[in-house]
Design a protein around this motif. Structure first.
Motif, short mmCIF file in Angstrom:
data_model
loop_
_atom_site.label_atom_id
_atom_site.label_comp_id
_atom_site.label_asym_id
_atom_site.label_seq_id
_atom_site.Cartn_x
_atom_site.Cartn_y
_atom_site.Cartn_z
N MET A 1 -13.39 13.57 -4.23
CA MET A 1 -12.79 12.84 -3.11
C MET A 1 -11.26 13.08 -3.09
N LYS A 2 -10.76 13.48 -1.92
CA LYS A 2 -9.34 13.79 -1.82
C LYS A 2 -8.62 12.79 -0.92
N VAL A 3 -7.51 12.26 -1.41
CA VAL A 3 -6.74 11.28 -0.63
C VAL A 3 -5.34 11.83 -0.37
N GLY A 4 -5.01 12.02 0.90
CA GLY A 4 -3.65 12.42 1.27
C GLY A 4 -2.76 11.19 1.35
N TYR A 5 -1.51 11.31 0.96
CA TYR A 5 -0.59 10.16 1.03
C TYR A 5 0.81 10.63 1.35
N LEU A 6 1.65 9.69 1.79
CA LEU A 6 3.05 9.99 2.08
C LEU A 6 3.77 10.20 0.75
N GLY A 7 4.09 11.46 0.45
CA GLY A 7 4.66 11.81 -0.83
C GLY A 7 6.16 11.92 -0.77
N PRO A 8 6.77 12.52 -1.76
CA PRO A 8 6.15 13.14 -2.94
C PRO A 8 5.64 12.11 -3.93
N ALA A 9 5.38 12.53 -5.17
CA ALA A 9 4.91 11.60 -6.21
C ALA A 9 5.83 10.40 -6.32
N ALA A 10 5.22 9.23 -6.62
CA ALA A 10 5.96 8.01 -6.94
C ALA A 10 6.58 7.30 -5.74
N THR A 11 6.11 7.59 -4.53
CA THR A 11 6.48 6.73 -3.40
C THR A 11 5.69 5.42 -3.55
N PHE A 12 6.04 4.43 -2.72
CA PHE A 12 5.24 3.19 -2.74
C PHE A 12 3.81 3.48 -2.28
#
Lengths: 284, 284
Positions: A1-12
């Protein structure tokens, strides 16, 4: 399962993704909210995980507008996260943190700490980044610059920055709501078993033109059915000043009778109505 | 007469000030919206002239929140201005404008041209400035950088920049509302005789806690008096997710009977109600 998120690493958003999904999900960072939503539409990821609303700063307009005007992906879940903002500097700058030349972060993070900045750094300019994580990454990569960044604890450890002042947000009760979007509205997924959840339904309602009192009639349709609205938010339709649509959150699972009844009634009144999602709202 | 505005020279606010006031008014630029409002409170200027809402991007949260939470100055007037965004570059960069390294402007201006940027400059990063005028000034001062700026025609002439692409906003019907604030709610002033005007009243309403259907009852108080609302906008109270106050615009001059009657009724229902201003709304 792949989840895209507002990055980069360590954003809220990354912190929210990590708190929400069980181990085993792959996290894929995107530079902007539209890119993240586009990736879910294109099937590069199964979900797009993006911020929707902050308790201090209000809605993330980019998310709402992109969902309404560009890529109408269903909301399949929601996660609420407490937000703690800290002031971080490069470790080599720790002793001189009171003499910063600039403060760098996402515009919402800066707005959440506006009073703190006004009091402690009245004449220090600030600059806006795409995300708190991107700002932290930049500061980590530029030890030669005397810049502070507003970001979370995860950013401090990921980018090896020093927290010089904790909890600098102006109001204590700071939370952000994130939405989980997927092209498949019936997709099932497992979340962290420690999360509590409650059902929620979100609608978009566009009023007929020039009808005085139309919003009052819309709210009547919910009121007489005892449907409790936890939120009503207006956004411009982009067709001219004074034209709005409304995002309405109902504290109830989508049912067969009451919510469809209200929707049909609104359409009969000349409104445009759309179900944006019927989903579970999770929190720690 | 001194008018403070969100500067520097040639911002859209400056354009609005110049279109609104008769000759003879002195214009004083401030770097940020809070500084401009603070200057009116301190008596440095007679009026603060600041943006309140854009037809594409929605409310200018900083203005609303600062008025509600920090400096409650009465609204004594309003001006609506059509907004045309252009892409500007330093004259020495005119021939290479398609290969920009960065695009610089106010976050609202960038958001208003989001589709244009996505289509023509998909991989060019953008950076946010305090105002379109400040961004244009920066580009004018830095011919060594290959930066484009989104700003108005007045900025092109003030800072001697070249317009390389006109009218790049994503939607045609783009307007911004500016409010005129003054500590003296009865202050009188002369405006450009070519402006048309109509009366308006703006209220802030905070609902009682945890009352399902409270907003519906609030709207009823206006509806049964035939008071037409041109806008209702929710903003977080900053006391926790799910708590909002509402800004309500009524298309009518403040009177002795109907509006005070509605306000008293709302207070009896447990709402907190405040008159933010009864004023003329001007447009060209």
């Amino acid at each position: 399962m792949k989840v895209g998120y507002l990055g980069p690493a360590a954003t809220f958003t990354h912190l929210a993704v990590s708190s929400c999904f069980q181990n085993g999900a792959e996290h894929v960072a995107y530079r902007t909210i539209p890119e993240c939503i586009d990736a879910a539409v294109a099937g590069e990821v199964d979900f797009a995980f993006v911020p929707l609303e902050n308790a201090l700063e209000g809605s993330v307009n980019l998310t709402i507008d992109y969902l309404i005007h560009e890529q109408p992906l269903p909301i399949v879940g929601e996660m609420t996260l407490p937000i703690h903002q800290h002031l971080l500097v490069h470790p080599s700058r720790e002793s001189a943190w009171k003499e910063l030349d600039k403060i760098y972060s996402h515009s919402h993070a800066i707005a959440q700490c506006h009073k703190f900045l006004h009091r402690h750094f009245p004449s220090v300019p600030y600059e806006y980044a795409n995300s708190t994580g991107a700002a932290a990454e930049f500061v980590s990569d530029h030890p030669e610059l005397n810049i502070g960044v507003i970001a979370n604890e995860m950013a401090a450890s990921t980018y090896e920055l020093k927290i010089v002042k904790r909890d600098i947000q102006d109001y204590r009760d700071n939370h952000t709501r994130f939405v989980i979007l997927s092209p498949d509205e019936n997709i099932s997924f497992e979340v962290n078993s420690k999360l509590s959840s409650r059902p929620k339904t979100t609608l978009m309602v566009m009023l007929p033109d020039d009808q005085s009192g139309a919003l009052h009639r819309v709210l009547s349709a919910f009121s007489w059915r005892n449907l409790n609205l936890s939120k009503i938010e207006s956004r411009p339709t982009k067709t001219g000043l004074g034209h709005y649509f409304f995002i309405i959150d109902i504290e109830k699972a989508f049912d067969e009778v009451l919510i469809p009844g209200a929707m049909q009634e609104l359409e009969a009144l000349g409104c445009k109505v759309k179900l944006l999602g019927a989903y579970q709202s999770y929190q720690l």
